[in-house]
Each structure stands twice: as structure tokens, then as C-alpha cells.
Design an enzyme around this catalytic site. Structure first.
Site, short mmCIF file in Angstrom:
data_model
loop_
_atom_site.label_atom_id
_atom_site.label_comp_id
_atom_site.label_asym_id
_atom_site.label_seq_id
_atom_site.Cartn_x
_atom_site.Cartn_y
_atom_site.Cartn_z
N ARG A 17 -1.02 6.54 -0.70
CA ARG A 17 -1.64 7.75 -0.16
C ARG A 17 -3.02 7.41 0.37
O ARG A 17 -3.62 6.42 -0.01
CB ARG A 17 -1.72 8.82 -1.26
N LYS A 22 -1.47 4.76 -14.38
CA LYS A 22 -0.50 5.11 -13.35
C LYS A 22 0.77 4.26 -13.46
O LYS A 22 0.73 3.04 -13.44
CB LYS A 22 -1.14 4.92 -11.97
N ARG A 71 -9.86 13.97 -10.39
CA ARG A 71 -10.20 12.93 -11.37
C ARG A 71 -10.34 13.56 -12.73
O ARG A 71 -10.93 14.64 -12.85
CB ARG A 71 -11.55 12.27 -11.05
C1 BTN Z 1 0.47 6.44 -3.95
O1 BTN Z 1 -0.49 6.00 -3.31
O2 BTN Z 1 0.35 6.80 -5.11
C2 BTN Z 1 1.84 6.51 -3.29
C3 BTN Z 1 2.53 5.20 -3.33
C4 BTN Z 1 3.91 5.20 -2.71
C5 BTN Z 1 4.49 3.81 -2.64
C6 BTN Z 1 5.91 3.81 -2.16
S1 BTN Z 1 6.73 2.26 -2.42
C7 BTN Z 1 8.08 2.81 -1.49
C8 BTN Z 1 7.52 3.58 -0.31
N1 BTN Z 1 7.21 2.69 0.79
C9 BTN Z 1 5.90 2.61 1.02
O3 BTN Z 1 5.37 1.90 1.90
N2 BTN Z 1 5.24 3.42 0.19
C10 BTN Z 1 6.14 4.13 -0.69
#
Ligand code: BTN
Length: 325
Positions: A122, A187, A322
């Protein structure tokens, strides 16, 4: 099949295999095998090399297997899933499915990869995606209504993830608004929704899940947040293919209910899993930071924050939450 992946298939059993044997099997030299082993190590796999014995993975690994995943789906998910692709390596499963969506492919299209070269998180962050046993999964779903109907969808995906984790024996997973999965404030998984299409007409949503199953600390050094993986949380290793079947089954079940009832159907379940319920939190808005007491989410998925006795609503987008010590 690329040599590195062919070697991994052999090494997956966690036993020793000699360089000569693996070279002969693949019609390659021992030097080529050595180079491919180095590339696997650089991508996150722990492989021992012992003179006279050969190479061995530090732990056996269950590679992703399309057939096993499909066999493990619920009936409802089997009926709704049109395509499942499994890659050894890819830039990003989300980026791939966004392209697929633009080409007009049908709804219910999923893909997985053992490793992502450019995993997306994100807020434009990178999602560190080494080889070695995590889950990188994306699902493309088409909606007939516009984007405005999709408020709360990413929160509903958090509910799906939490249900799937509970099915494999992890009941401690909690939700951080809008869509992180935490255990003990560390996380475990992240969710990234990306859309293409019309704001008011048909649109396609790609829902990406990154779940830490077995993450080598050496390859997670650049991750800023405190993280945890399933290996640390559960007494026994969970078969990864089974876990993916549970994830896809729950995601599809939640999507179908979301289409019918919207987020309000999941509101109480989300609030029951809220990691910050009744805790003082800090919200980072685009122009300032504010503090208040988290009071869960409303029927649309907006965060409820109590400040000076009043309840204020915040929608995701540019807001980040947060916890406070
Ligand atoms: C976050 O930042 O918390 C979200 C992360 C999401 C990661 C997943 S892995 C599968 C899919 N492909 C990506 O490039 N991102 C999501």
C-alpha cells in the site's frame, strides 16, 4: 522449466542431492547447477552445500501446486473460480492481474507466485517477496456497479483472511484498519486492492494478499514494520497449498456475500477482530496528526474515532492509523 526451479523441485524434499546428479538429470554442468543454486540462495532460500554430499534445503518446502489447491476449494469457490495460474517468479501478481483485467478476461481469475520481483504494498511501498514459502496471491473480480459500491471491500477481505487463518488453527489474528492482519501488533499479512474500470459503471478489482508463512529474517531486513510469520505462531507447519485453498474459498465466499449485502454484513465480525478497539490511536491525515479512541468501524467500513466525547468518521485513502504505546 528454468534450471533453478527444476533444482528446487528436486531439493523440496529437504534431502541431500549431489550437483552431478542434478546436473545430469537436467542436461547441465555442475557449474551451471552451482550458479542456479546461488540464484536460489540470493532469492531467499536457505540451501546448505556440503562437500561430498551435495546440496540440501535447510527445511523441506511444499511448492505451490495448482491441482492440490483446486482440489481443496469449497464447492462455491470451485464454481466461481474460472482460472488459477501458479508462477515460480513474477513481477507482481497484482500487476499481472490488472493487465489481465484490461484485456477483458472474466471474473474469478486468480494467480499465485513463489516469489515476486516487484511486489507492491500500500501507499506505493514495496512488498518484500522472497522465495522460500510465503504466499503471494491475487484474485480478480468484476463488479457490475461502480466503485462507489465497493466501500468496505478491503475490510471485508480482512475478514476473509482472518476466517481462513482460523480454519488452519490461528485464532489470534486481529485486524488493523483498514486492512492489515496483525498478531500481537506484529504484521502477519497485508492486503492491497487495485481497480480498473469505470467510477460509475462496471469495474474490475484485483485483491492481493501477502501472507508471511516462512520468512527468512535475512531477506526481510528492509521491512520497516514489526512482522511475524506463521512458522513462529503455529506448532506445526501448515501445508501451503491447503492454506491457499482456504484463502481462496473464504475470499470468494466473502465476495459473493459482499455483492449481495455490502459491508454491513461483515461489520460486527470486523469489529470483533479489531486490534485497536477502545485503544488510543494516532491518525495520520494528509495535513496533520490527531489522537483519539478507536471505536471500531461503521456499516460502511469507516473508522470511528472518539475525540472530546464526539464520534468522528474517517474513510481510508490518505489516512493511516498508528497504535500508541
Ligand atoms: C500492504 O502494504 O500491506 C499490502 C501488501 C500486499 C502484498 C500482496 S502480495 C500479492 C499481491 N501482489 C502484489 O504485488 N502485492 C499484493
Amino acid at each position: 522449466m528454468k534450471l533453478a526451479y527444476a533444482l528446487l523441485v528436486t531439493l523440496a524434499d529437504g534431502r541431500f542431492h549431489s550437483g552431478t546428479e542434478m546436473g545430469e538429470r537436467n542436461g547441465r554442468t555442475r557449474a551451471a547447477v552451482w550458479k542456479a543454486i546461488q540464484s536460489l540462495q540470493a532469492n531467499g532460500l536457505e540451501i546448505f552445500s556440503v562437500r561430498g554430499k551435495g546440496y540440501r534445503l535447510a527445511q523441506p518446502i511444499e511448492l505451490l501446486n495448482r491441482g492440490i489447491i483446486l482440489d481443496g476449494l469449497d464447492k462455491r469457490a470451485s464454481a466461481a473460480l474460472n482460472v488459477l495460474e501458479v508462477f515460480n517468479e513474477i513481477d507482481s501478481t497484482n500487476a499481472y492481474l490488472l493487465e489481465i483485467a484490461k484485456q477483458g478476461e472474466a471474473t474469478g481469475y486468480a494467480c499465485l507466485a513463489e516469489q515476486q520481483r516487484a511486489g507492491r504494498g500500500r501507499r506505493g511501498r514495496q512488498w518484500v517477496s522472497p522465495h522460500g514459502g510465503n504466499i503471494y496471491l491475487s484474485l480478480l473480480w468484476r463488479f457490475t456497479g461502480g466503485v462507489s459500491q465497493l466501500g468496505g471491500l478491503s475490510l471485508a477481505m480482512g475478514v476473509a483472511l482472518r476466517r481462513a487463518l482460523s480454519e488452519v488453527g490461528l485464532n489470534e489474528a486481529q485486524l488493523k484498519w483498514p486492512n492489515d492482519i496483525l498478531v500481537g501488533k506484529r504484521k502477519l499479512a497485508g492486503i492491497l486492492l487495485e481497480m480498473t474500470g469505470d467510477a460509475s459503471g462496471p469495474c474490475a478489482v484485483v485483491m492481493g494478499i501477502g501472507l508471511n508463512v516462512r520468512s527468512s529474517p535475512a531477506h526481510m531486513l528492509t521491512v520497516e514494520q514489526d512482522w511475524v510469520d506463521l512458522q513462529d505462531l503455529l506448532p506445526e507447519a501448515i501445508p501451503r497449498n491447503h492454506l491457499v485453498s482456504r484463502l481462496l474459498s473464504q475470499m470468494i465466499s466473502v465476495l459473493e456475500d459482499f455483492e449481495r449485502h455490502g459491508f454491513s454484513h461483515f461489520q460486527s465480525e470486523w469489529n470483533a477482530g479489531d486490534a485497536f478497539a477502545k485503544q488510543t490511536v494516532e491518525l495520520h491525515l494528509p495535513d496533520r496528526r490527531i489522537e483519539g479512541m478507536a471505536q471500531g468501524v461503521d456499516h460502511s467500513g469507516a473508522l470511528l474515532l472518539e475525540r472530546d466525547g464526539k464520534l468522528e468518521r474517517f474513510h481510508s485513502g490518505e489516512v493511516s492509523l498508528r497504535g500508541r504505546a
